[in-house]
Design a protein around this motif. Structure first.
Motif, PDB file in Angstrom:
ATOM      1  N   ILE A  41       0.800  -1.237  -0.029  1.00 46.80           N
ATOM      2  CA  ILE A  41      -0.162   0.173   0.136  1.00 46.80           C
ATOM      3  C   ILE A  41       0.990   1.340  -0.105  1.00 46.80           C
ATOM      4  O   ILE A  41       1.990   1.299   0.777  1.00 46.80           O
ATOM      5  N   THR A  42       0.505   2.169  -0.851  1.00 49.03           N
ATOM      6  CA  THR A  42       1.521   3.251  -0.927  1.00 49.03           C
ATOM      7  C   THR A  42       0.661   4.760  -0.511  1.00 49.03           C
ATOM      8  O   THR A  42       1.244   5.578  -0.199  1.00 49.03           O
ATOM      9  N   GLN A  43      -0.822   4.567  -0.471  1.00 49.28           N
ATOM     10  CA  GLN A  43      -1.514   5.941  -0.114  1.00 49.28           C
ATOM     11  C   GLN A  43      -2.320   5.354   1.085  1.00 49.28           C
ATOM     12  O   GLN A  43      -2.966   4.553   1.267  1.00 49.28           O
ATOM     13  N   VAL A  44      -1.796   5.918   2.424  1.00 52.95           N
ATOM     14  CA  VAL A  44      -2.302   5.830   3.573  1.00 52.95           C
ATOM     15  C   VAL A  44      -2.290   7.251   4.561  1.00 52.95           C
ATOM     16  O   VAL A  44      -1.578   8.047   4.227  1.00 52.95           O
ATOM     17  N   GLN A  45      -3.621   7.071   5.089  1.00 48.47           N
ATOM     18  CA  GLN A  45      -3.837   8.459   6.076  1.00 48.47           C
ATOM     19  C   GLN A  45      -4.203   7.648   7.288  1.00 48.47           C
ATOM     20  O   GLN A  45      -4.786   6.458   7.457  1.00 48.47           O
ATOM     21  N   TYR A  46      -4.257   8.254   8.419  1.00 47.84           N
ATOM     22  CA  TYR A  46      -4.563   7.757   9.620  1.00 47.84           C
ATOM     23  C   TYR A  46      -5.192   8.848  10.421  1.00 47.84           C
ATOM     24  O   TYR A  46      -4.957  10.029  10.276  1.00 47.84           O
ATOM     25  N   PHE A  68       3.839   9.212   5.735  1.00 54.75           N
ATOM     26  CA  PHE A  68       2.365   9.112   5.517  1.00 54.75           C
ATOM     27  C   PHE A  68       1.881  10.308   6.261  1.00 54.75           C
ATOM     28  O   PHE A  68       2.540  10.831   7.260  1.00 54.75           O
ATOM     29  N   LYS A 154     -10.522   9.820   3.232  1.00 53.14           N
ATOM     30  CA  LYS A 154     -10.090   9.592   1.740  1.00 53.14           C
ATOM     31  C   LYS A 154     -10.501   8.403   1.169  1.00 53.14           C
ATOM     32  O   LYS A 154      -9.731   7.361   1.712  1.00 53.14           O
ATOM     33  N   ASP A 156      -9.843   6.843  -1.590  1.00 49.12           N
ATOM     34  CA  ASP A 156      -8.705   6.135  -2.229  1.00 49.12           C
ATOM     35  C   ASP A 156      -7.527   5.804  -1.484  1.00 49.12           C
ATOM     36  O   ASP A 156      -6.646   5.600  -1.895  1.00 49.12           O
ATOM     37  N   HIS A 157      -7.409   6.221   0.093  1.00 47.75           N
ATOM     38  CA  HIS A 157      -6.324   5.585   0.864  1.00 47.75           C
ATOM     39  C   HIS A 157      -6.832   4.401   1.716  1.00 47.75           C
ATOM     40  O   HIS A 157      -8.022   4.312   1.827  1.00 47.75           O
ATOM     41  N   CYS A 158      -5.633   4.051   2.161  1.00 48.95           N
ATOM     42  CA  CYS A 158      -5.677   2.982   3.198  1.00 48.95           C
ATOM     43  C   CYS A 158      -5.632   3.778   4.421  1.00 48.95           C
ATOM     44  O   CYS A 158      -5.067   4.623   4.897  1.00 48.95           O
ATOM     45  N   SER A 159      -6.995   3.834   5.192  1.00 53.73           N
ATOM     46  CA  SER A 159      -7.094   4.666   6.509  1.00 53.73           C
ATOM     47  C   SER A 159      -6.938   3.733   7.715  1.00 53.73           C
ATOM     48  O   SER A 159      -7.527   2.795   7.855  1.00 53.73           O
TER      49      SER A 159
END
Length: 234
Positions: A41-46, A68, A154, A156-159
């Motif tokens: 996974i390259t797109q991550v938000q927390y 991230f 988002k 399109d992100h892994c949250s």
């Protein structure tokens, strides 16, 4: 590359070891980072709900060091400057998370900041049962967790949702509109406080998340890490 990551990488190369950085209480951040890397996974938000110290005993600092970014929700003013200093790329929400329809609530600042809570029952138990001390009582603004998601989630992100709010974790989880916002990974504290790690586990948290289609990926006894089964299929 951040200095800590560089030093860690250099040490591993020279010593031919694979020592991993961890800032969590029991290595939860290493498990989360392992999941992210394993799934490429390259797109991550927390969403760090109850950030407290932005580095020490924190589940998302390692994600920040790896580039991230996310949201830090922290009601204690003592930690606001530290969050801004050490994690300037994150969004700081200096509020608590509402569990009812109210704008403000009483926040109990304990002698150990890790035990700070909005729950009067939890604060009373800490004082009477565990002989802790209430240092300050603050009136703090609140924000609903779904409002936070509306502003920052988002698709399109892994949250990654890290939840640690001393006594109110279950209520906050139950208030999430999972039909609109479904974090890919959830790390939640589900054990009551005790000095000798004999606190009771909250089985209801597992039930709530299993009903929402999550699977229990890992458990450190203090925290449980869940992953959305649909996210794994994708």
């Amino acid at each position: 590359m951040k200095p800590l990551l560089f030093i860690n990488k250099l040490y591993n190369k020279l010593s031919k070891t694979n020592i991993k950085l961890s800032f969590s209480q029991s290595g939860e951040d290493s498990i989360i980072l392992f999941l992210i890397r394993s799934l490429k996974i390259t797109q991550v938000q927390y969403f760090d709900i109850g950030t407290n110290d932005p580095r020490n005993m924190n589940n998302t600092y390692i994600l920040y060091l790896n580039g991230f970014r996310g949201i830090c929700v922290e009601p204690d003013p003592f930690f606001h400057k530290q969050i801004k200093k050490y994690r300037p790329g994150d969004v700081l929400i200096p509020k608590g998370v509402a569990v009812e329809q109210q704008d403000k609530a009483t926040f109990y600042v304990m002698d150990d900041p890790l035990l700070n809570t909005f729950s009067p029952q939890e604060a009373e138990k800490l004082v009477n049962t565990h002989h802790r001390e209430i240092r300050k009582v603050l009136s703090v603004e609140l924000i609903a967790i779904n409002t936070i998601f509306e502003q920052y989630f988002k698709e399109d992100h892994c949250s990654v949702l890290s939840l640690d709010v001393e006594g109110l974790d279950l209520v906050i989880l139950q208030s999430i509109d999972f039909s609109r916002f479904k974090p890919s990974i959830i790390c939640v504290e589900n054990i009551e406080y005790s000095e000798n790690l004999t606190g009771k586990k909250d089985s209801f948290i597992n039930e709530v998340l299993l009903e929402q289609g999550y699977i229990l990926y890992a458990d450190t006894y203090i925290n449980s890490i869940f992953i959305d089964s649909n996210f794994l299929k994708k």
